[in-house]
Design a protein around this motif. Sequence first.
Motif, PDB file in Angstrom:
ATOM      1  N   ASN A   1     -57.686 -31.483 -10.549  1.00 57.55           N
ATOM      2  CA  ASN A   1     -56.932 -30.310 -10.939  1.00 57.55           C
ATOM      3  C   ASN A   1     -55.676 -30.262 -10.088  1.00 57.55           C
ATOM      4  O   ASN A   1     -55.630 -29.636  -9.051  1.00 57.55           O
ATOM      5  CB  ASN A   1     -57.817 -29.073 -10.722  1.00 57.55           C
ATOM      6  N   SER A   2     -54.640 -30.993 -10.566  1.00 58.83           N
ATOM      7  CA  SER A   2     -53.452 -31.135  -9.742  1.00 58.83           C
ATOM      8  C   SER A   2     -52.603 -29.872  -9.786  1.00 58.83           C
ATOM      9  O   SER A   2     -52.475 -29.232 -10.822  1.00 58.83           O
ATOM     10  CB  SER A   2     -52.637 -32.321 -10.243  1.00 58.83           C
ATOM     11  N   SER A   3     -52.003 -29.538  -8.635  1.00 59.86           N
ATOM     12  CA  SER A   3     -51.118 -28.378  -8.619  1.00 59.86           C
ATOM     13  C   SER A   3     -49.702 -28.770  -9.031  1.00 59.86           C
ATOM     14  O   SER A   3     -48.827 -27.937  -9.117  1.00 59.86           O
ATOM     15  CB  SER A   3     -51.102 -27.776  -7.212  1.00 59.86           C
TER      16      SER A   3
ATOM     17  N   GLY B   1     -57.842 -43.944  -8.630  1.00 61.48           N
ATOM     18  CA  GLY B   1     -57.186 -44.932  -9.486  1.00 61.48           C
ATOM     19  C   GLY B   1     -56.618 -44.338 -10.768  1.00 61.48           C
ATOM     20  O   GLY B   1     -56.846 -43.168 -11.090  1.00 61.48           O
ATOM     21  N   ILE B   2     -55.869 -45.162 -11.495  1.00 62.10           N
ATOM     22  CA  ILE B   2     -55.220 -44.734 -12.742  1.00 62.10           C
ATOM     23  C   ILE B   2     -55.544 -45.779 -13.814  1.00 62.10           C
ATOM     24  O   ILE B   2     -55.323 -46.971 -13.592  1.00 62.10           O
ATOM     25  CB  ILE B   2     -53.679 -44.658 -12.591  1.00 62.10           C
ATOM     26  N   ALA B   3     -56.059 -45.325 -14.948  1.00 61.32           N
ATOM     27  CA  ALA B   3     -56.382 -46.280 -16.028  1.00 61.32           C
ATOM     28  C   ALA B   3     -55.096 -46.962 -16.515  1.00 61.32           C
ATOM     29  O   ALA B   3     -54.021 -46.349 -16.517  1.00 61.32           O
ATOM     30  CB  ALA B   3     -57.052 -45.543 -17.180  1.00 61.32           C
TER      31      ALA B   3
ATOM     32  N   GLY C   1     -58.692 -47.855  -6.453  1.00 59.28           N
ATOM     33  CA  GLY C   1     -57.516 -47.397  -5.716  1.00 59.28           C
ATOM     34  C   GLY C   1     -56.210 -47.729  -6.432  1.00 59.28           C
ATOM     35  O   GLY C   1     -56.222 -48.366  -7.484  1.00 59.28           O
ATOM     36  N   THR C   2     -55.138 -47.253  -5.817  1.00 59.16           N
ATOM     37  CA  THR C   2     -53.822 -47.381  -6.452  1.00 59.16           C
ATOM     38  C   THR C   2     -52.802 -47.856  -5.430  1.00 59.16           C
ATOM     39  O   THR C   2     -52.854 -47.441  -4.271  1.00 59.16           O
ATOM     40  CB  THR C   2     -53.373 -45.993  -6.976  1.00 59.16           C
ATOM     41  N   THR C   3     -51.902 -48.738  -5.896  1.00 57.94           N
ATOM     42  CA  THR C   3     -50.785 -49.124  -5.035  1.00 57.94           C
ATOM     43  C   THR C   3     -49.481 -48.860  -5.777  1.00 57.94           C
ATOM     44  O   THR C   3     -49.266 -49.408  -6.866  1.00 57.94           O
ATOM     45  CB  THR C   3     -50.861 -50.621  -4.661  1.00 57.94           C
TER      46      THR C   3
ATOM     47  N   ASP D   1     -57.376 -37.580 -17.612  1.00 57.16           N
ATOM     48  CA  ASP D   1     -58.793 -37.993 -17.604  1.00 57.16           C
ATOM     49  C   ASP D   1     -59.297 -38.354 -16.206  1.00 57.16           C
ATOM     50  O   ASP D   1     -60.255 -39.081 -16.048  1.00 57.16           O
ATOM     51  CB  ASP D   1     -59.007 -39.160 -18.587  1.00 57.16           C
ATOM     52  N   GLN D   2     -58.626 -37.803 -15.155  1.00 57.67           N
ATOM     53  CA  GLN D   2     -59.048 -38.158 -13.792  1.00 57.67           C
ATOM     54  C   GLN D   2     -60.047 -37.161 -13.215  1.00 57.67           C
ATOM     55  O   GLN D   2     -60.593 -37.390 -12.143  1.00 57.67           O
ATOM     56  CB  GLN D   2     -57.821 -38.198 -12.871  1.00 57.67           C
ATOM     57  N   GLY D   3     -60.235 -36.058 -13.924  1.00 59.16           N
ATOM     58  CA  GLY D   3     -61.165 -35.035 -13.434  1.00 59.16           C
ATOM     59  C   GLY D   3     -60.619 -34.278 -12.241  1.00 59.16           C
ATOM     60  O   GLY D   3     -61.347 -33.636 -11.497  1.00 59.16           O
TER      61      GLY D   3
ATOM     62  N   ILE E   1     -52.801 -39.330  -0.820  1.00 60.71           N
ATOM     63  CA  ILE E   1     -53.811 -38.497  -0.137  1.00 60.71           C
ATOM     64  C   ILE E   1     -54.534 -37.616  -1.163  1.00 60.71           C
ATOM     65  O   ILE E   1     -55.765 -37.543  -1.192  1.00 60.71           O
ATOM     66  CB  ILE E   1     -53.134 -37.644   0.960  1.00 60.71           C
ATOM     67  N   LYS E   2     -53.695 -36.978  -2.014  1.00 61.44           N
ATOM     68  CA  LYS E   2     -54.239 -36.030  -3.006  1.00 61.44           C
ATOM     69  C   LYS E   2     -55.238 -36.711  -3.944  1.00 61.44           C
ATOM     70  O   LYS E   2     -56.278 -36.144  -4.284  1.00 61.44           O
ATOM     71  CB  LYS E   2     -53.063 -35.451  -3.808  1.00 61.44           C
ATOM     72  N   TYR E   3     -54.945 -37.950  -4.354  1.00 59.82           N
ATOM     73  CA  TYR E   3     -55.786 -38.614  -5.368  1.00 59.82           C
ATOM     74  C   TYR E   3     -56.789 -39.593  -4.749  1.00 59.82           C
ATOM     75  O   TYR E   3     -57.280 -40.495  -5.424  1.00 59.82           O
ATOM     76  CB  TYR E   3     -54.915 -39.291  -6.421  1.00 59.82           C
TER      77      TYR E   3
HETATM   78  P1  ADP Z   1     -47.986 -34.581  -9.870  1.00 56.49           P
HETATM   79  O1  ADP Z   1     -47.047 -33.630  -9.255  1.00 56.49           O
HETATM   80  O2  ADP Z   1     -48.749 -34.039 -11.025  1.00 56.49           O
HETATM   81  O3  ADP Z   1     -48.827 -35.307  -8.875  1.00 56.49           O
HETATM   82  P2  ADP Z   1     -46.570 -37.079 -10.200  1.00 56.49           P
HETATM   83  O4  ADP Z   1     -45.412 -37.374 -11.032  1.00 56.49           O
HETATM   84  O5  ADP Z   1     -46.416 -37.263  -8.719  1.00 56.49           O
HETATM   85  O6  ADP Z   1     -47.019 -35.613 -10.556  1.00 56.49           O
HETATM   86  O7  ADP Z   1     -47.782 -37.953 -10.700  1.00 56.49           O
HETATM   87  C1  ADP Z   1     -48.046 -38.024 -12.085  1.00 56.49           C
HETATM   88  C2  ADP Z   1     -49.520 -38.256 -12.317  1.00 56.49           C
HETATM   89  O8  ADP Z   1     -49.873 -39.571 -11.886  1.00 56.49           O
HETATM   90  C3  ADP Z   1     -50.404 -37.330 -11.523  1.00 56.49           C
HETATM   91  O9  ADP Z   1     -50.659 -36.168 -12.236  1.00 56.49           O
HETATM   92  C4  ADP Z   1     -51.671 -38.149 -11.316  1.00 56.49           C
HETATM   93  O10 ADP Z   1     -52.501 -37.966 -12.450  1.00 56.49           O
HETATM   94  C5  ADP Z   1     -51.190 -39.581 -11.327  1.00 56.49           C
HETATM   95  N1  ADP Z   1     -51.097 -40.158  -9.961  1.00 56.49           N
HETATM   96  C6  ADP Z   1     -50.019 -40.210  -9.160  1.00 56.49           C
HETATM   97  N2  ADP Z   1     -50.288 -40.842  -8.015  1.00 56.49           N
HETATM   98  C7  ADP Z   1     -51.589 -41.211  -8.072  1.00 56.49           C
HETATM   99  C8  ADP Z   1     -52.470 -41.914  -7.172  1.00 56.49           C
HETATM  100  N3  ADP Z   1     -52.060 -42.368  -5.992  1.00 56.49           N
HETATM  101  N4  ADP Z   1     -53.739 -42.127  -7.598  1.00 56.49           N
HETATM  102  C9  ADP Z   1     -54.149 -41.667  -8.799  1.00 56.49           C
HETATM  103  N5  ADP Z   1     -53.370 -40.991  -9.674  1.00 56.49           N
HETATM  104  C10 ADP Z   1     -52.109 -40.770  -9.324  1.00 56.49           C
END
Ligand code: ADP
Length: 517
Positions: free
Chosen positions: A468-470, A446-448, A499-501, A464-466, A416-418
């Motif tokens: 600001n994760s908490s 997504g994740i590179a 997207g990401t799976t 590099d995802q732009g 949800i967050k990403y």
């Molecule tokens: P965080 O508490 O920072 O989210 P996680 O260990 O859960 O830590 O995730 C590590 C990193 O992986 C995140 O900071 C994020 O950059 C990336 N990430 C995790 N899940 C996703 C997703 N579904 N889509 C994109 N990036 C993700």
Amino acid sequence: MEQYQEPHTPQTDTGQFSSRLSESEGQGLHHQFRVGDEFFRLVLESLEEYAVFTTDTDGTISSWNSGAQRLLGYTEPDIIGKPFALIFTPEDIENHAPQGEFAQALQTGRGEDERYHVKKDGTLFWASGLLFPLFDSEKNLRGFTKIVRDLTEQKRAQQLIAEARAYAESIVETIREPLLVLDTDLRVVLANRAFYTTFHTTPQETEQQVVYTLGKGQWNIPALRHLLEAILSSATVFEDFRVEDEFPAIGKKVMLLNARTLSRETHDRELILLAFEDVTEQDRLQQMKDEFIRIVSHELKTPVTSLKGFAQLLLRRFQKQEDEQTAHILSRMDRQLTILSTLINDLLDVARLQRGKLLQKEEVFNLADLVRETVEDIQAITPTHHLVFEGDENAPVNGDRDRLGQVLINLLTNAIKYSPQAEKVAVHLVTEERFATVRVEDFGIGIATVHHEKVFEQYYQVTDQGTNSSGLGIGLYISNEIIQHHQGRMWVESTEGVGTTFTFSLPLHTERPSPQQ
Ligand code: ADP
């Protein structure tokens, strides 16, 4: 019979058994050597790679094949009648090397040498030579035959090998990690300087010794034996094998061992490179850090829990009094406190993981129920996305239900967050053969690919995802550890912007199938 003379003695007779024997018929000797003369000449001429020539008993050259012409540069008319020593270097002539060869040939039946020879143009080349005495049927010495082979290429190859070896050895010497090179009997072929200084030992105590006997048998560890034997039989590598031990001269240390076979062209003698890394200090710092985190998070947990309780109490009061503004502030405060307590719980989980205390309960339950319940719980607090669950309804697994629920919460909240722009998160469960596999698919940022392996590391965040994760970058690390502790596996597939799976699979519980709970 003439004996070999100093080569500089002027020679007038060009020798009785020159290749032109047929021209001088009438002499008994000529007759003996004439039989098959043409055939003999053809054989000699076909030996392109070899210089073959004969001399008289006094060392005067009497025949010369085309190989000799090619190798030494003299034509037959040039050289016939000249002293054999002409093809030796001045130093060898001074040291009586030509006479030495004749003497050896006479004594043992063959003279053998490997030395520089001189071509007509004065250049030197490395060659092997064989010299045989020639006897007639009455056993009288009639001269010598010499076969010379150009070894320039072999010499160059040997030099290259020697240089490469010296180069490799100098690298091994300068590497700061201790290194051993072992043969297939696990004996030390080579140890570098770092090995001697780290383990306070000497070449006498090390070289040619079997690795298990080194340092009072400190490497005689069954698991290491097993690994080295495995590496010998299947030519693989092993990495970061941990040895924690009291070492004779240096005390308690933690070492990481890495080994690989050095493949050789000829597989008769393989070598194993064994490298040691002292991680004692790193380990100590890591332990200090973990302990600090454990204490701090433990100490923070109680006040934060109380704060949250008070905030909720106040929130209810102000809601009752219909003070919307204050209630709104308090609900925001409550949300922030929830984030804070999630972080603290994550840190406590890391500490528990390190002490092997993360998993508490074990029970057989239906993973499909857990997935559905968790999806429903998260949906209840998620207005932005539609969470869709589909798949098998029966997936009995054995494990810690709460911890596996935590994995699902982490994957769903990340999804949800990403994926702030998306509206849907899809969750699938399939059971196949002996595994239940759960996929959490989002349509977000997504994740590179470079980060795919690393996202499961402790404190790793994609920068590099732009976004600001908490978070602290430990949610996936803990999730992966929980899955691995259940003998399962977790992985990610993702395309940036698509997207990401995240997928994990767990072994199905088979003893008591379908315990529908
Ligand atoms: P965080 O508490 O920072 O989210 P996680 O260990 O859960 O830590 O995730 C590590 C990193 O992986 C995140 O900071 C994020 O950059 C990336 N990430 C995790 N899940 C996703 C997703 N579904 N889509 C994109 N990036 C993700």
